[in-house]
Design a protein around this motif. Sequence first.
Motif, short mmCIF file in Angstrom:
data_model
loop_
_atom_site.label_atom_id
_atom_site.label_comp_id
_atom_site.label_asym_id
_atom_site.label_seq_id
_atom_site.Cartn_x
_atom_site.Cartn_y
_atom_site.Cartn_z
N ASP A 124 5.53 12.86 -1.69
CA ASP A 124 6.20 14.23 -0.74
C ASP A 124 6.08 13.76 0.84
N GLU A 125 4.81 13.23 1.20
CA GLU A 125 4.72 12.70 2.56
C GLU A 125 5.85 11.79 2.75
N ALA A 126 6.10 10.91 2.08
CA ALA A 126 7.18 9.64 2.30
C ALA A 126 8.65 10.29 2.28
N GLY A 127 8.88 11.29 1.15
CA GLY A 127 10.08 11.67 1.00
C GLY A 127 10.72 10.48 0.02
N CYS A 128 10.03 9.79 -0.81
CA CYS A 128 10.52 8.84 -1.41
C CYS A 128 9.92 8.77 -3.00
N PHE A 129 10.46 8.29 -3.93
CA PHE A 129 10.07 7.85 -5.16
C PHE A 129 10.54 6.70 -5.62
N LEU A 130 9.69 6.16 -6.99
CA LEU A 130 10.15 4.84 -7.51
C LEU A 130 11.02 4.90 -8.67
N ALA A 131 11.95 3.92 -8.65
CA ALA A 131 12.98 3.76 -9.66
C ALA A 131 12.55 2.49 -10.27
N GLU A 132 12.07 2.33 -11.46
CA GLU A 132 11.28 1.15 -12.12
C GLU A 132 12.42 0.55 -13.23
N GLY A 133 12.49 -0.46 -13.10
CA GLY A 133 13.18 -1.34 -14.25
C GLY A 133 14.74 -1.25 -13.86
N ARG A 134 15.46 -2.17 -14.77
CA ARG A 134 16.75 -2.57 -14.59
C ARG A 134 17.81 -1.39 -14.68
N LYS A 135 17.38 -0.50 -15.77
CA LYS A 135 18.34 0.47 -15.83
C LYS A 135 18.39 1.65 -14.78
N LYS A 173 0.80 -1.14 -0.27
CA LYS A 173 -0.08 0.27 -0.05
C LYS A 173 1.02 1.35 0.12
N PHE A 174 1.79 1.42 0.80
CA PHE A 174 2.81 2.30 0.74
C PHE A 174 3.29 2.62 -0.35
N ILE A 175 3.90 1.64 -1.15
CA ILE A 175 4.50 1.89 -2.35
C ILE A 175 3.70 2.31 -3.39
N ARG A 176 2.24 1.57 -3.52
CA ARG A 176 1.51 2.40 -4.25
C ARG A 176 1.24 3.82 -4.16
N SER A 177 1.14 4.30 -2.86
CA SER A 177 1.10 5.90 -2.67
C SER A 177 2.07 6.49 -3.22
N GLY A 218 12.83 -0.02 -7.46
CA GLY A 218 13.59 0.57 -6.29
C GLY A 218 12.87 1.73 -5.64
N VAL A 219 13.00 1.70 -4.38
CA VAL A 219 12.12 2.78 -3.65
C VAL A 219 13.49 3.72 -3.23
N ALA A 220 13.63 5.10 -3.84
CA ALA A 220 14.64 5.83 -3.49
C ALA A 220 14.33 6.84 -2.73
N GLU A 221 15.05 7.32 -1.73
CA GLU A 221 14.89 8.60 -0.93
C GLU A 221 15.07 9.92 -2.01
N TYR A 222 14.12 10.98 -1.63
CA TYR A 222 14.46 12.21 -2.16
C TYR A 222 15.83 12.66 -1.60
N PRO A 223 16.65 13.31 -2.45
CA PRO A 223 17.98 13.90 -2.04
C PRO A 223 17.71 15.08 -1.11
N LYS A 224 18.82 15.39 -0.28
CA LYS A 224 19.09 16.86 0.39
C LYS A 224 18.86 17.76 -0.76
N SER A 225 18.22 18.72 -0.60
CA SER A 225 18.43 20.04 -1.18
C SER A 225 19.78 20.47 -1.27
N LYS A 226 20.42 20.82 -2.55
CA LYS A 226 21.78 21.40 -2.52
C LYS A 226 21.75 22.83 -3.46
N SER A 227 20.75 23.66 -3.05
CA SER A 227 20.68 24.81 -3.81
C SER A 227 21.95 25.84 -3.87
N GLU A 228 22.82 25.80 -2.87
CA GLU A 228 24.14 26.30 -2.80
C GLU A 228 24.93 25.74 -3.67
#
Lengths: 258, 258
Positions: free
Chosen positions: B27-38, B15-19, B99-109
């Motif tokens: 945005d709530e989880a701070g995660c996104f999906l990376a689908e597939g081998r490449k 359920k979490f991954i479908r969210s 893959g479930v990847a975490e959002y990166p830290k913002s690096k605006s500097e």
Amino acid sequence: MNIPDFPQLSNADRKFIRSLHTRKGRDEAGCFLAEGRKLCQELLESTFRTAAIILDNAADRNEQLIASEFERCGVPVFALGGREFEAICDAKTPQGIVGVAEYPKSKSEAVSETLIILDGVADPGNMGTIIRAADWFGFRSILLGKNCADRFSPKVVRAAMGSIFRCNIIDTPDIATAITQDFPRFSFFCATLDGSVALEQCRPKKQFGVIFGNESHGISPEILAVASQTFFIPGDGAESLNVSVAAGIALYHFSRCR
Amino acid sequence: MNIPDFPQLSNADRKFIRSLHTRKGRDEAGCFLAEGRKLCQELLESTFRTAAIILDNAADRNEQLIASEFERCGVPVFALGGREFEAICDAKTPQGIVGVAEYPKSKSEAVSETLIILDGVADPGNMGTIIRAADWFGFRSILLGKNCADRFSPKVVRAAMGSIFRCNIIDTPDIATAITQDFPRFSFFCATLDGSVALEQCRPKKQFGVIFGNESHGISPEILAVASQTFFIPGDGAESLNVSVAAGIALYHFSRCR
């Protein structure tokens, strides 16, 4: 004018129009769909023949005006209710007008000084986007090899944004043979990841063609074998460029060589 | 190693991954999906943190090898059966690994000498394709204004082909303010249909940015008002170029000005 003045589309005709969502149906009928205001307007202004126009019962004023223009030109216009109208459309959120356009006559003799060849560009969005860019830069003779997306699929037609009506697009069963037999005086430049020269070093001096390949496998070896030159687009990061972006960049360069 | 060695993914985690298919969920989880081998391979080689890997029970040898590499790095790997695996994927014809990847830290500097700004590029395919081209040409600082597609939507991530892991992508609520306050020493060049000079006449002499606008409405007036220069891509046919093609052409040009 109001929409109820137009006859309702019959069940048989709805079935016929839905058959145009598949390549088989299109090829059998020799017709394809131009969905939405913009494409219908471009169809109206093009040299393509229009078999029919279908208007949503909820069509807006602009869509009604386009339909009445077609009617004035002798094209039959039909009306259709909301859900049934959506069912004849390929677009997920259709506008209120759809045109049924006839395939153009093949004009293979009318090839200009420059030629674009697509070897197995399989994604309809990519193909339509390349046709749009080719039109933008004035390269309006386009040869399609086997395994390309169907130029008349709704997604190609949408992505080409009307350029489909302005380009001379020719299906070719065997590109390598076409290159050697039909265009012996042309130079051909192939976009590859490991080309022998950078794009900006390509300076065609005579009639020429530019060849783009499949999204995964690039250009077939038998075509590379008969082409004059391979080129690459210099870069240092991503593994590759999207083929429609690569084509846009190459056509920008070659448009300035004419 | 064989797949049944991995624990099955729980219902709650499915359920979490479908969210993560929605922006709100991501945005709530701070995660996104990376689908597939490449994409999973690129994730493995990137600086992004990976929360989990999910492997289809029918994953092929390559996919299993990638998963075991992640496991060696301490990333939890889960297995999931065919239909249930498909249900956690956004792709219509998924490969056997997600893959479930975490959002990166913002690096605006960490903004470099050059900057790409997207003002309301709304189509995920276009945005991903532009990020891929920016990475190709080494423009890896990208500012996104409001009304852009979400950079972490599955379609953007797919179209960017791994470039999402190499670019520093920053959300900016107000581009015009960022231009004047954060980058006072930069020249900014805006891609428009009626620009004041042709692309090839743009010759930045110092730090610079290139701005691309919305597919229908182009660049907002308040941004045009504070930018240094507008340019157009010469053409004579189609009404406009696809924004990702226009961006590719402009980045090709500007990459040769550095």
